[in-house]
Design a protein around this motif. Sequence first.
Motif, PDB file in Angstrom:
ATOM      1  N   ARG A  56     -24.486  43.310  59.079  1.00 53.78           N
ATOM      2  CA  ARG A  56     -25.094  42.381  60.035  1.00 53.78           C
ATOM      3  C   ARG A  56     -25.220  41.062  59.316  1.00 53.78           C
ATOM      4  O   ARG A  56     -24.999  39.839  59.912  1.00 53.78           O
ATOM      5  CB  ARG A  56     -26.495  42.919  60.202  1.00 53.78           C
ATOM      6  CG  ARG A  56     -26.649  43.207  61.719  1.00 53.78           C
ATOM      7  CD  ARG A  56     -27.952  43.904  62.046  1.00 53.78           C
ATOM      8  NE  ARG A  56     -28.129  45.086  61.766  1.00 53.78           N
ATOM      9  CZ  ARG A  56     -29.141  45.498  60.763  1.00 53.78           C
ATOM     10  NH1 ARG A  56     -29.928  44.896  60.502  1.00 53.78           N
ATOM     11  NH2 ARG A  56     -29.028  46.926  60.451  1.00 53.78           N
ATOM     12  N   ARG A  57     -25.764  41.192  57.954  1.00 59.30           N
ATOM     13  CA  ARG A  57     -25.731  39.895  57.407  1.00 59.30           C
ATOM     14  C   ARG A  57     -24.383  38.955  57.323  1.00 59.30           C
ATOM     15  O   ARG A  57     -24.398  37.666  57.281  1.00 59.30           O
ATOM     16  CB  ARG A  57     -26.236  40.186  55.841  1.00 59.30           C
ATOM     17  CG  ARG A  57     -27.828  39.578  55.500  1.00 59.30           C
ATOM     18  CD  ARG A  57     -28.201  40.066  54.103  1.00 59.30           C
ATOM     19  NE  ARG A  57     -28.345  41.421  54.008  1.00 59.30           N
ATOM     20  CZ  ARG A  57     -28.104  42.197  52.782  1.00 59.30           C
ATOM     21  NH1 ARG A  57     -27.500  41.240  51.699  1.00 59.30           N
ATOM     22  NH2 ARG A  57     -28.275  43.170  52.531  1.00 59.30           N
ATOM     23  N   ALA A  59     -21.970  39.082  59.257  1.00 58.48           N
ATOM     24  CA  ALA A  59     -21.776  38.357  60.538  1.00 58.48           C
ATOM     25  C   ALA A  59     -22.550  37.163  60.977  1.00 58.48           C
ATOM     26  O   ALA A  59     -21.782  36.275  61.730  1.00 58.48           O
ATOM     27  CB  ALA A  59     -21.821  39.565  61.730  1.00 58.48           C
ATOM     28  N   THR A  60     -23.741  37.185  60.471  1.00 55.89           N
ATOM     29  CA  THR A  60     -24.571  35.973  60.930  1.00 55.89           C
ATOM     30  C   THR A  60     -24.328  34.871  60.013  1.00 55.89           C
ATOM     31  O   THR A  60     -24.698  33.727  60.412  1.00 55.89           O
ATOM     32  CB  THR A  60     -26.097  36.427  60.563  1.00 55.89           C
ATOM     33  OG1 THR A  60     -26.306  37.069  59.311  1.00 55.89           O
ATOM     34  CG2 THR A  60     -26.722  37.519  61.697  1.00 55.89           C
TER      35      THR A  60
END
Lengths: 323, 167
Positions: A56-57, A59-60
């Motif tokens: 998630r990190r 991707a952001t």
Amino acid sequence: MLSLCFLPARAAVPSARLVCVRAASGQPAAGRTDDPQFRPLDIGRRREVVQQARERRRATLPPPRHERQPVNQQWGDVWPAPRTFHPDAVPLPLRQGFVKRPNAQAPPGKHANAELMKIANFLHLTPPVIERQCRALAKFCTPWPEGLTDERLDELRPLEVITQDFLHASPTLRHPDARVVSLKVPLSCLDLTETDRDKLLRLVGDRHDPKTDVITLTADRCPLRRQNRDYALYLLTVLYFESCKREPWEAELRTVADAEKFVWAGSASEAAVAPLGAAADVVNSYGEAVTRLHNEGEDESTLAEYRKAVVALLGLPEHVGAN
Amino acid sequence: MDVEPDRLIASVLRIAPPEPPCRPIHLTAACSKVSSGRYKVTRSKNKPLTYEQANPPHYLFVRKGFNSFNTSNLKDGVRPSESAMEDMFIRKFISGTWHNMFLSEVIIKRQLNMIRISGIVVRNILPRKMYFLIGYTEEMLTNWLQCPVKLELQTTDSREDVVFKYI
């Protein structure tokens, strides 16, 4: 009651660890998942949770700068000053590192490459940036005057001021040796008589180079370069004017025995020759011969000249004393 | 006396007795082995090495670069010992402040009156915390070393990014 004591502890009470392992593997513990009272105990970071958080990190994060920057940007604005190499800002596909088998392994890329960070890069001085800086400086520059050659410069500006600058990086801005100032002056450009020159050379000592006739004055007693330069110029001025002065005790100091060179005029030799009453040019040539003998030492030519002069003075036949 | 006087005196005064004079020689080959900066190969070949660790010190200036750049060791350079001590202090401070976060050696460059510190850091803390650490490091070092200190870090996701080979 007694019989219960002999049951193995494991069968009676399942340990918390067993429960936790079963829960992590995703399989439901026997008869426990639907039970709201007994939630499975979860100790520690589970691998999937950590990995999902990392994804998630990742991707952001926005894409690196070299993928986002416009092609017509000014690189001089992106990298204005010396900076450690950063792979995401520099759009070049660089590789740095030695590999033993280049066919089997590519050299390490630019990401996470400490070697590329260690070396000095000159990305802040690309040719367009240098051109821009030169154009900005050009309006302060004028062409070199045509008639100003080296010889003309030596005539107009004989004084040479020598200073040293050092490659220096430290919390203090001043390098201790950068304050030293040297001054080189050729004596020919100073207006001096013989005695003035003699006095100056005595004052200056071995700062005078007899081959080039240049005096070198070095000043390092002040903390700043400007102060040392001013002191050196002051020293030169004082030297010149002192050598032009005559102190009353100087005349008493110098006797004939102190003179470095033999001077015919007023010498004992001249006084001895005067009663002979010879012609002036004969006396002059004798005087020159004696001067040469004293000043240049004894060798074939000076002795021959002396013999000739003496013979002429005393009126002897020419062959007397000749070898 | 059956005991040598030197040894007797030594035993009375409780000092080591004097060794008899002798000059030993090597009877076998002398093993002058250099072991600095070299890592032992493991059986399972799973020990990761960075590029810097994989190249022993004799490859400095051949395959490796230096970690510390200053003008102190040029001819007529100033304060070489102070620069070296400051470098040691900076490395200790960084390793103690950034707990296990630096993946490469700390690279220290001195330019004009500034010290520029760089290195590769792993992103295992929040960006907000990282900004705090950068500010803290710069501020404390500036105050101690009495000159501007700038941190120019490169961050990376995983520790495998800096691995060059496994031994």
